[in-house]
Design an enzyme around this catalytic site. Sequence first.
Site, PDB file in Angstrom:
ATOM      1  N   THR A  16       3.687  12.236 -11.307  1.00 47.74           N
ATOM      2  CA  THR A  16       3.824  12.872  -9.743  1.00 47.74           C
ATOM      3  C   THR A  16       5.123  13.553  -9.683  1.00 47.74           C
ATOM      4  O   THR A  16       6.468  13.115  -9.902  1.00 47.74           O
ATOM      5  CB  THR A  16       3.870  11.480  -8.738  1.00 47.74           C
ATOM      6  OG1 THR A  16       2.754  11.035  -8.920  1.00 47.74           O
ATOM      7  CG2 THR A  16       3.743  12.125  -7.442  1.00 47.74           C
ATOM      8  N   LEU A  49      -4.723   6.626  -9.581  1.00 51.33           N
ATOM      9  CA  LEU A  49      -5.175   5.336  -9.856  1.00 51.33           C
ATOM     10  C   LEU A  49      -4.595   4.230  -8.917  1.00 51.33           C
ATOM     11  O   LEU A  49      -3.326   4.490  -8.799  1.00 51.33           O
ATOM     12  CB  LEU A  49      -4.932   5.124 -11.467  1.00 51.33           C
ATOM     13  CG  LEU A  49      -5.074   6.231 -12.400  1.00 51.33           C
ATOM     14  CD1 LEU A  49      -4.394   5.868 -13.746  1.00 51.33           C
ATOM     15  CD2 LEU A  49      -6.693   6.478 -12.406  1.00 51.33           C
ATOM     16  N   GLY A  60       3.494  -1.857   0.021  1.00 51.32           N
ATOM     17  CA  GLY A  60       4.472  -1.851  -1.075  1.00 51.32           C
ATOM     18  C   GLY A  60       3.870  -1.249  -2.398  1.00 51.32           C
ATOM     19  O   GLY A  60       3.161  -0.365  -2.145  1.00 51.32           O
ATOM     20  N   CYS A  86       3.707   3.243  -5.817  1.00 50.54           N
ATOM     21  CA  CYS A  86       3.580   4.665  -5.232  1.00 50.54           C
ATOM     22  C   CYS A  86       3.575   5.019  -3.885  1.00 50.54           C
ATOM     23  O   CYS A  86       4.677   6.031  -3.548  1.00 50.54           O
ATOM     24  CB  CYS A  86       2.106   4.879  -5.696  1.00 50.54           C
ATOM     25  SG  CYS A  86       1.747   5.242  -7.168  1.00 50.54           S
ATOM     26  N   ARG A 119       7.008  -4.255  -7.199  1.00 48.13           N
ATOM     27  CA  ARG A 119       8.016  -3.200  -6.801  1.00 48.13           C
ATOM     28  C   ARG A 119       7.499  -2.995  -5.088  1.00 48.13           C
ATOM     29  O   ARG A 119       6.372  -2.757  -4.795  1.00 48.13           O
ATOM     30  CB  ARG A 119       7.687  -1.985  -7.587  1.00 48.13           C
ATOM     31  CG  ARG A 119       8.149  -2.144  -8.937  1.00 48.13           C
ATOM     32  CD  ARG A 119       7.988  -1.034  -9.709  1.00 48.13           C
ATOM     33  NE  ARG A 119       6.685  -0.969 -10.219  1.00 48.13           N
ATOM     34  CZ  ARG A 119       5.933  -0.107 -11.130  1.00 48.13           C
ATOM     35  NH1 ARG A 119       6.763   1.102 -11.371  1.00 48.13           N
ATOM     36  NH2 ARG A 119       4.846  -0.161 -11.590  1.00 48.13           N
TER      37      ARG A 119
HETATM   38  C1  UDX Z   1      -1.985   3.740  -4.524  1.00 48.68           C
HETATM   39  C2  UDX Z   1      -3.191   4.465  -4.158  1.00 48.68           C
HETATM   40  O1  UDX Z   1      -4.165   3.984  -3.513  1.00 48.68           O
HETATM   41  C3  UDX Z   1      -3.576   5.213  -5.600  1.00 48.68           C
HETATM   42  O2  UDX Z   1      -4.118   6.351  -5.278  1.00 48.68           O
HETATM   43  C4  UDX Z   1      -2.163   5.916  -6.114  1.00 48.68           C
HETATM   44  O3  UDX Z   1      -2.528   6.706  -7.462  1.00 48.68           O
HETATM   45  C5  UDX Z   1      -1.027   4.859  -6.431  1.00 48.68           C
HETATM   46  O4  UDX Z   1      -0.836   4.275  -5.093  1.00 48.68           O
HETATM   47  P1  UDX Z   1      -1.702   0.886  -5.443  1.00 48.68           P
HETATM   48  O5  UDX Z   1      -0.106   1.261  -5.088  1.00 48.68           O
HETATM   49  O6  UDX Z   1      -2.182   0.683  -6.803  1.00 48.68           O
HETATM   50  O7  UDX Z   1      -2.342   2.757  -5.410  1.00 48.68           O
HETATM   51  O8  UDX Z   1      -2.156   0.271  -4.464  1.00 48.68           O
HETATM   52  P2  UDX Z   1      -3.343   0.416  -3.040  1.00 48.68           P
HETATM   53  O9  UDX Z   1      -4.293  -0.444  -3.446  1.00 48.68           O
HETATM   54  O10 UDX Z   1      -3.333   1.636  -2.595  1.00 48.68           O
HETATM   55  O11 UDX Z   1      -2.267  -0.607  -2.046  1.00 48.68           O
HETATM   56  C6  UDX Z   1      -0.802  -0.224  -1.740  1.00 48.68           C
HETATM   57  C7  UDX Z   1      -0.351  -0.945  -0.696  1.00 48.68           C
HETATM   58  O12 UDX Z   1      -0.898  -0.789   0.466  1.00 48.68           O
HETATM   59  C8  UDX Z   1      -0.481  -2.433  -0.906  1.00 48.68           C
HETATM   60  O13 UDX Z   1       0.807  -3.138  -0.495  1.00 48.68           O
HETATM   61  C9  UDX Z   1      -1.507  -3.046  -0.148  1.00 48.68           C
HETATM   62  O14 UDX Z   1      -1.421  -4.365   0.354  1.00 48.68           O
HETATM   63  C10 UDX Z   1      -1.215  -1.962   1.312  1.00 48.68           C
HETATM   64  N1  UDX Z   1      -2.697  -1.912   2.042  1.00 48.68           N
HETATM   65  C11 UDX Z   1      -3.598  -1.426   1.271  1.00 48.68           C
HETATM   66  C12 UDX Z   1      -2.563  -2.167   3.341  1.00 48.68           C
HETATM   67  O15 UDX Z   1      -1.540  -2.879   3.790  1.00 48.68           O
HETATM   68  N2  UDX Z   1      -3.525  -1.986   4.092  1.00 48.68           N
HETATM   69  C13 UDX Z   1      -4.960  -1.398   3.388  1.00 48.68           C
HETATM   70  O16 UDX Z   1      -5.903  -1.187   4.281  1.00 48.68           O
HETATM   71  C14 UDX Z   1      -4.784  -0.766   2.027  1.00 48.68           C
END
Ligand code: UDX
Length: 450
Positions: free
Chosen positions: A126, A156, A263, A266, A334
Amino acid sequence: MDVTVIGCGYVGLVTGTCLASIGHTVRGVEKDVKKLRTLSDGHCPIFEPGLQELMQEHYAAGQLQFTENVRSAVRDAEVVFLAVGTPPKPDGTVDMSYLEAAGKEVCDALAENGDDYMVTIVIKSTVPAGTNRKLYKFLKEQTKAHVQVVSNPEFLREGSAVQDFLSPDRIVIGGESPEAFRIMRRLYDPIVKREEAFMTMNWESAELTKYAANAMLAARISFMNEMTVLCEHYGADIEEIRKGIGSDFRIGPAFLRAGCGYGGSCFPKDVAALEHISKAANYESLFVNAIQTVNKNQKRRFADKIIEKLGRPIQGATIAVWGLAFKADTDDIRESAAIDVIRHLIDKGAHVRAHDFKAMENMKAIFKEEVEWCHDPVSAAAGADAVALITDWPQYTTLPFRKIAATMNTPLIFDGRNCLHRDIMRETGFQYYPMGRPCIENSLRLKHKV
Ligand code: UDX
């Protein structure tokens, strides 16, 4: 096709393994000696469902190889992915040093190839808008080889990365060369199910698409989290609102779950970077700034709610924290809400007992002796004044709550992910505080004198 992936971290390893699984010959380059040894022994250095099996299968078949030598790895490659880290610097701007070093090394390696040699370099990391163009100019100046540069951001999610890679909603390719677009189309052919899902655009659009996607998703979460404040004040239920708005096809149901803050590796990093990218364009992004402020406040609000509703002074209280990972199905901590919440509780004088199904070792590196580490959630809760649930591991929803309530000092649960069943909480005698939902306030069976 012959593919090299520079950087076998999370993104690089998933990319390399999945590309091998769809028939390409992949060489992964890893500089970290320890990690390279793990990979060369056929082991997967990260926890990601399905990755280890896929990696081992294609490693054993010789379709996936690992080396530390960029020069040899790049020599015959048709496509070279740069998948090195672009971590945030302390001021929130993007640290480009790994990418610059990798670009330079690839360039040196290419200089050895003749000018009839053609390679497509793909920035998977990124990166801020303008990076691909800069790399292209740099390579053009430095090498005679026929080099193309494309941006190919990854989307991802941890926990479902293999599936996300192999069944993508879309593949975004940024660049200026139709030839490079054709090469990328050929590379991804086995997983392009609909032609519209393969999108080509200019470099800057692709680069910003990645930041915009993560900021949009984070914005939805922060918006819902902000709504929890109103829900709690007016007696509304955020879950009803989620269904109420998510069923509108213009809004859609995804990423509307409220909680104690997002958190991960990303969202926090990319939203912060977008703020800096805006500043670099002489624009103060109020909206992007608000996404982060709401998220920070929500973590704090959760901790403050525990202190406020505890029914005794936080000083000397025992709080059991269930869940340390930033989300379920990962050991990644993280930017996890657990870090802020635990820190705040400890600073206020609480004794914290913590449990997680996968992330305990990682969190130990941060809190060491400051926290009591528990091997199971039931013993973490025994004798505690409250439980704070921070990660939505499904295993927490099916615990023996009656037994837990009986062993706690006060049967009090703060559900930071709204994942426990209200009826079970009520039936088992818990005082239950979810986020943005009506609480259940049974009269507390205090064993401890307030
Ligand atoms: C994210 C993006 O979804 C992905 O496309 C990108 O490439 C990398 O960042 P990721 O960090 O693996 O992926 O996790 P994700 O499932 O998106 O959740 C991120 C955070 O948001 C988590 O802390 C999760 O608990 C929180 N979350 C997610 C919420 O609080 N509410 C939601 O409805 C969805």
